[in-house]
Design a protein around this motif. Structure first.
Motif, PDB file in Angstrom:
ATOM      1  N   LEU A  95       6.113  14.123  17.759  1.00  0.00           N
ATOM      2  CA  LEU A  95       7.312  14.859  18.158  1.00  0.00           C
ATOM      3  C   LEU A  95       7.913  15.608  16.981  1.00  0.00           C
ATOM      4  CD1 LEU A  95       9.002  11.931  20.152  1.00  0.00           C
ATOM      5  CD2 LEU A  95       7.571  13.752  21.095  1.00  0.00           C
ATOM      6  N   LEU A 133       3.453  23.579  16.327  1.00  0.00           N
ATOM      7  CA  LEU A 133       3.134  23.787  17.748  1.00  0.00           C
ATOM      8  C   LEU A 133       1.887  24.650  17.889  1.00  0.00           C
ATOM      9  CD1 LEU A 133       6.635  24.412  19.363  1.00  0.00           C
ATOM     10  CD2 LEU A 133       4.980  22.743  20.171  1.00  0.00           C
ATOM     11  N   ASP A 139       2.970  16.988  20.093  1.00  0.00           N
ATOM     12  CA  ASP A 139       2.958  17.004  21.562  1.00  0.00           C
ATOM     13  C   ASP A 139       4.116  17.831  22.098  1.00  0.00           C
ATOM     14  OD1 ASP A 139       0.785  15.051  22.445  1.00  0.00           O
ATOM     15  OD2 ASP A 139       1.864  13.853  20.971  1.00  0.00           O
ATOM     16  N   TYR A 140       5.312  17.536  21.582  1.00  0.00           N
ATOM     17  CA  TYR A 140       6.524  18.218  22.049  1.00  0.00           C
ATOM     18  C   TYR A 140       7.455  18.483  20.881  1.00  0.00           C
ATOM     19  CZ  TYR A 140       5.314  16.658  26.789  1.00  0.00           C
ATOM     20  OH  TYR A 140       4.665  16.426  27.976  1.00  0.00           O
ATOM     21  N   CYS A 141       8.304  19.491  21.079  1.00  0.00           N
ATOM     22  CA  CYS A 141       9.420  19.714  20.159  1.00  0.00           C
ATOM     23  C   CYS A 141      10.697  19.836  20.975  1.00  0.00           C
ATOM     24  CB  CYS A 141       9.227  20.991  19.344  1.00  0.00           C
ATOM     25  SG  CYS A 141       8.005  20.835  18.043  1.00  0.00           S
ATOM     26  N   CYS A 154       8.291  26.851  27.177  1.00  0.00           N
ATOM     27  CA  CYS A 154       9.678  26.611  26.732  1.00  0.00           C
ATOM     28  C   CYS A 154      10.554  26.324  27.942  1.00  0.00           C
ATOM     29  CB  CYS A 154      10.183  27.852  25.989  1.00  0.00           C
ATOM     30  SG  CYS A 154      11.915  27.774  25.499  1.00  0.00           S
ATOM     31  N   LEU A 264      12.846  22.090  25.442  1.00  0.00           N
ATOM     32  CA  LEU A 264      11.665  21.260  25.231  1.00  0.00           C
ATOM     33  C   LEU A 264      10.474  22.207  25.169  1.00  0.00           C
ATOM     34  CD1 LEU A 264      10.628  18.305  25.084  1.00  0.00           C
ATOM     35  CD2 LEU A 264      10.172  18.464  27.527  1.00  0.00           C
ATOM     36  N   TRP A 266       6.190  22.872  24.283  1.00  0.00           N
ATOM     37  CA  TRP A 266       4.854  22.312  24.106  1.00  0.00           C
ATOM     38  C   TRP A 266       3.833  23.449  24.167  1.00  0.00           C
ATOM     39  CZ3 TRP A 266       7.812  21.743  28.449  1.00  0.00           C
ATOM     40  CH2 TRP A 266       7.282  22.160  29.681  1.00  0.00           C
ATOM     41  N   ILE A 272      -2.254  17.227  27.596  1.00  0.00           N
ATOM     42  CA  ILE A 272      -1.050  16.412  27.802  1.00  0.00           C
ATOM     43  C   ILE A 272      -1.460  15.136  28.541  1.00  0.00           C
ATOM     44  CG2 ILE A 272       1.244  16.294  28.851  1.00  0.00           C
ATOM     45  CD1 ILE A 272       1.492  19.283  28.500  1.00  0.00           C
ATOM     46  N   ALA A 276       2.437  11.354  27.763  1.00  0.00           N
ATOM     47  CA  ALA A 276       3.210  12.517  27.303  1.00  0.00           C
ATOM     48  C   ALA A 276       3.940  13.181  28.471  1.00  0.00           C
ATOM     49  CB  ALA A 276       2.284  13.521  26.612  1.00  0.00           C
ATOM     50  N   ARG A 280       8.047  13.726  28.952  1.00  0.00           N
ATOM     51  CA  ARG A 280       8.712  14.963  29.382  1.00  0.00           C
ATOM     52  C   ARG A 280       9.684  14.678  30.525  1.00  0.00           C
ATOM     53  NH1 ARG A 280       4.524  19.434  30.469  1.00  0.00           N
ATOM     54  NH2 ARG A 280       4.332  18.579  32.553  1.00  0.00           N
TER      55      ARG A 280
END
Length: 298
Positions: A95, A133, A139-141, A154, A264, A266, A272, A276, A280
């Motif tokens: 993350l 990314l 995996d995610y931000c 996004c 969020l 990805w 995924i 994961a 989300r």
């Protein structure tokens, strides 16, 4: 062409320095140089221009870098997919966040559902986050501001008002709101340029004809509350990061609606895993409940 050559090429391309890349890869400089030389011989072109002790990607190198990154990205996704299939209840979520204020609550909720999944969280500037990314290394931000890129998904999950934090003994402490122009001559503590909230505030203040005077600039947003409490300066704090236990007062911003959008993010091509996907869902549910609380005033 060998995978090792591609890995070595990426390391040199990113650092543009053989010594630094060799140190990162834990190999000798001569071994690294020979591998890059063999790759260039295989391709029939030079990928770098030698400038003193530095290497700079030339046009051939820049074009090949995009392809090499994509190839290694796909292989890494294949590895992740097989790892997930072989042990679906274990693994690590990677993350990235530009602000960590809401993360403890989200991770606590996710851990109830997937107790065996580990986390690795990095606090990043917006540019660092985009880089990781695009390389497929996270995996995610959770990001503010949102990021628009062709290869990045996004999803805006929350509209977060920015508040002004003032010490209890400050002249504005008995107020519930303040206009930005009233803060023209105040001292501020804040995060460095490159963090979303800082960049947003600087832009809004610039449109009003002034720049906030920062007496402290750091990379730990959580520390700002302590500095305000110690009367070092005022701070712009997102509502999600407010600390009710601190001896400070939070004021709404008048006339200008200063808000940050939390998104969020990805990579569209990243594999995924079911875990994961569940993460989300937890993020979206968390911010939906915050939205409902905001609307009802609780």
């Amino acid at each position: 062409m060998e995978l090792l050559q591609l890995h070595y090429f990426l390391a040199v391309a990113r650092s543009e320095h053989v010594t630094e890349a060799a140190r990162t890869l834990h190999v000798t400089q001569s071994s690294l140089s020979k591998t890059i030389q063999r790759l260039e011989e295989d391709l029939g072109v030079s990928l770098f221009d030698r400038v003193g002790r530095k290497l700079q990607l030339n046009e051939f190198g820049r074009r090949f870098l995009r392809r090499a990154e994509r190839a290694l990205f796909e292989l890494e996704q294949g590895k992740l997919e097989l790892s997930e299939l072989s042990s679906p209840d274990h693994g690590t979520l990677e993350l990235g966040v530009t602000s960590a204020s809401v993360l403890p609550s989200i991770l606590r909720e996710f851990r109830k559902k997937r107790p065996n999944i580990q986390f690795h969280v990095q606090m990043l500037t917006t540019q660092e986050m985009i880089m990781l990314l695009e390389r497929g290394e996270v995996d995610y931000c959770l990001s503010s501001p949102p990021v628009e890129r062709d290869d990045i998904e996004c999803q805006i999950v929350y509209i977060d008002p920015i508040l002004v934090a003032v010490p209890m003994g400050h002249r504005l402490a008995d107020r519930s709101s303040v206009s930005l122009t009233e803060l023209r001559n105040e001292c501020f503590v804040g995060v460095k340029v490159g963090y979303g909230t800082r960049d947003l505030i600087d832009e809004v203040c610039k449109s009003l004809g002034f720049a906030p005077h920062y007496v402290y600039e750091g990379d730990e947003p959580a520390r700002l509350v302590n500095l305000v409490e110690a009367e070092i300066g005022l701070a712009f704090i997102p509502s999600t990061a407010r600390n009710e236990r601190a001896q400070i007062k939070y004021l709404q911003v008048e006339t200008h609606e200063v808000v940050r959008k939390i998104a969020l993010l990805w990579h569209k091509s990243r594999y995924i895993s079911p875990a994961a996907m569940e993460f989300r869902d937890v993020v979206i549910e968390y911010f939906e409940s915050r939205n409902q609380a905001d609307q009802t005033g609780h």
